[in-house]
Design a protein around this motif. Sequence first.
Motif, mmCIF file in Angstrom:
data_model
loop_
_atom_site.group_PDB
_atom_site.id
_atom_site.type_symbol
_atom_site.label_atom_id
_atom_site.label_comp_id
_atom_site.label_asym_id
_atom_site.label_seq_id
_atom_site.Cartn_x
_atom_site.Cartn_y
_atom_site.Cartn_z
ATOM 1 N N TYR A 33 0.831 -1.203 0.000
ATOM 2 C CA TYR A 33 0.000 0.000 0.000
ATOM 3 C C TYR A 33 0.866 1.254 0.000
ATOM 4 N N SER A 48 -3.190 0.378 -3.632
ATOM 5 C CA SER A 48 -2.832 -0.918 -3.080
ATOM 6 C C SER A 48 -2.631 -1.904 -4.221
ATOM 7 N N ILE A 55 -5.291 -3.036 -6.851
ATOM 8 C CA ILE A 55 -6.623 -3.351 -6.341
ATOM 9 C C ILE A 55 -7.304 -2.150 -5.685
ATOM 10 N N ILE A 56 -6.541 -1.156 -5.297
ATOM 11 C CA ILE A 56 -7.131 0.083 -4.774
ATOM 12 C C ILE A 56 -6.471 1.235 -5.499
ATOM 13 N N HIS A 96 -2.153 -10.594 3.182
ATOM 14 C CA HIS A 96 -3.202 -10.621 2.170
ATOM 15 C C HIS A 96 -4.012 -9.354 2.352
ATOM 16 N N PRO A 97 -4.955 -9.054 1.461
ATOM 17 C CA PRO A 97 -5.646 -7.751 1.534
ATOM 18 C C PRO A 97 -6.372 -7.474 2.845
ATOM 19 N N SER A 98 -6.817 -8.471 3.548
ATOM 20 C CA SER A 98 -7.516 -8.168 4.801
ATOM 21 C C SER A 98 -6.636 -8.422 6.019
ATOM 22 N N GLY A 99 -5.354 -8.576 5.810
ATOM 23 C CA GLY A 99 -4.430 -8.837 6.905
ATOM 24 C C GLY A 99 -3.968 -7.584 7.621
ATOM 25 N N GLN A 101 -1.712 -4.644 8.609
ATOM 26 C CA GLN A 101 -0.784 -3.883 7.782
ATOM 27 C C GLN A 101 0.423 -3.444 8.609
ATOM 28 N N SER B 93 -14.113 -6.599 3.510
ATOM 29 C CA SER B 93 -14.093 -7.507 2.364
ATOM 30 C C SER B 93 -12.691 -8.072 2.211
ATOM 31 N N SER B 94 -12.578 -9.259 1.723
ATOM 32 C CA SER B 94 -11.243 -9.829 1.550
ATOM 33 C C SER B 94 -10.593 -9.322 0.271
ATOM 34 N N ASN B 95 -11.275 -8.464 -0.444
ATOM 35 C CA ASN B 95 -10.757 -8.077 -1.749
ATOM 36 C C ASN B 95 -9.826 -6.885 -1.754
ATOM 37 N N THR B 96 -9.969 -5.973 -0.820
ATOM 38 C CA THR B 96 -9.209 -4.730 -0.946
ATOM 39 C C THR B 96 -8.310 -4.394 0.238
ATOM 40 N N GLY B 97 -8.700 -4.675 1.443
ATOM 41 C CA GLY B 97 -7.894 -4.273 2.591
ATOM 42 C C GLY B 97 -7.823 -2.783 2.789
#
Lengths: 112, 111
Positions: A33, A48, A55-56, A96-99, A101, B93-97
């Motif tokens: 990020y 991100s 993805i972001i 991973h994306p929801s981990g 930071q 969501s698990s897609n973006t963080g």
Amino acid sequence: DTAVSQTPKYLVTQMGNDKSIKCEQNLGHDTMYWYKQDSKKFLKIMFSYNNKELIINETVPNRFSPKSPDKAHLNLHINSLELGDSAVYFCASSEHPSGIQYFGAGTRLSVL
Amino acid sequence: AQRVTQPEKLLSVFKGAPVELKCNYSYSGSPELFWYVQYSRQRLQLLLRHISRESIKGFTADLNKGETSFHLKKPFAQEEDSAMYYCAVNHGSSNTGKLIFGQGTTLQVKP
């Protein structure tokens, strides 16, 4: 060993110049990020990448272009620097994306 | 729009006093809430997250969905707690963080 490292730590440059900030993580994380912290300490996500894919992409001027040559690196290139770009830029990574930071120490950019 | 509000820019207390750093969020869906801390000259680091429900360095935070709050508390502040504290919400969501941060609260613990 520093987990998320950014270079340079300080960057002072003139308006109109092009500059890059580099970020590397040695945690084996898939997601990286870039955040901007303004003069009021407000922290906002910019970009991100997950496994080198964007993805972001927040509402950021297209003068800012992130590049991820591999999943351990996410660099930020800024064209035609403006006074308003002066800020502290933080890189972060997560497994991973929801981990959780993990953040770098920040790069303080001053545009004169 | 998703938003995280920390109403106090600065909170100053004496050592040994109780501390409560306020955080309110507006969010639809199932948010995941965090507190991050930045000590002087150090990088931003995770302090705690609501799903782990643990106490770190004596700090706790309970998610109150009715009040949409996630206030950070410590019964007895220490001088080493002086730092900048950020509340943040993850989309869930698990897609973006994507983490959305509050404005931050500077905690100053006086001797």
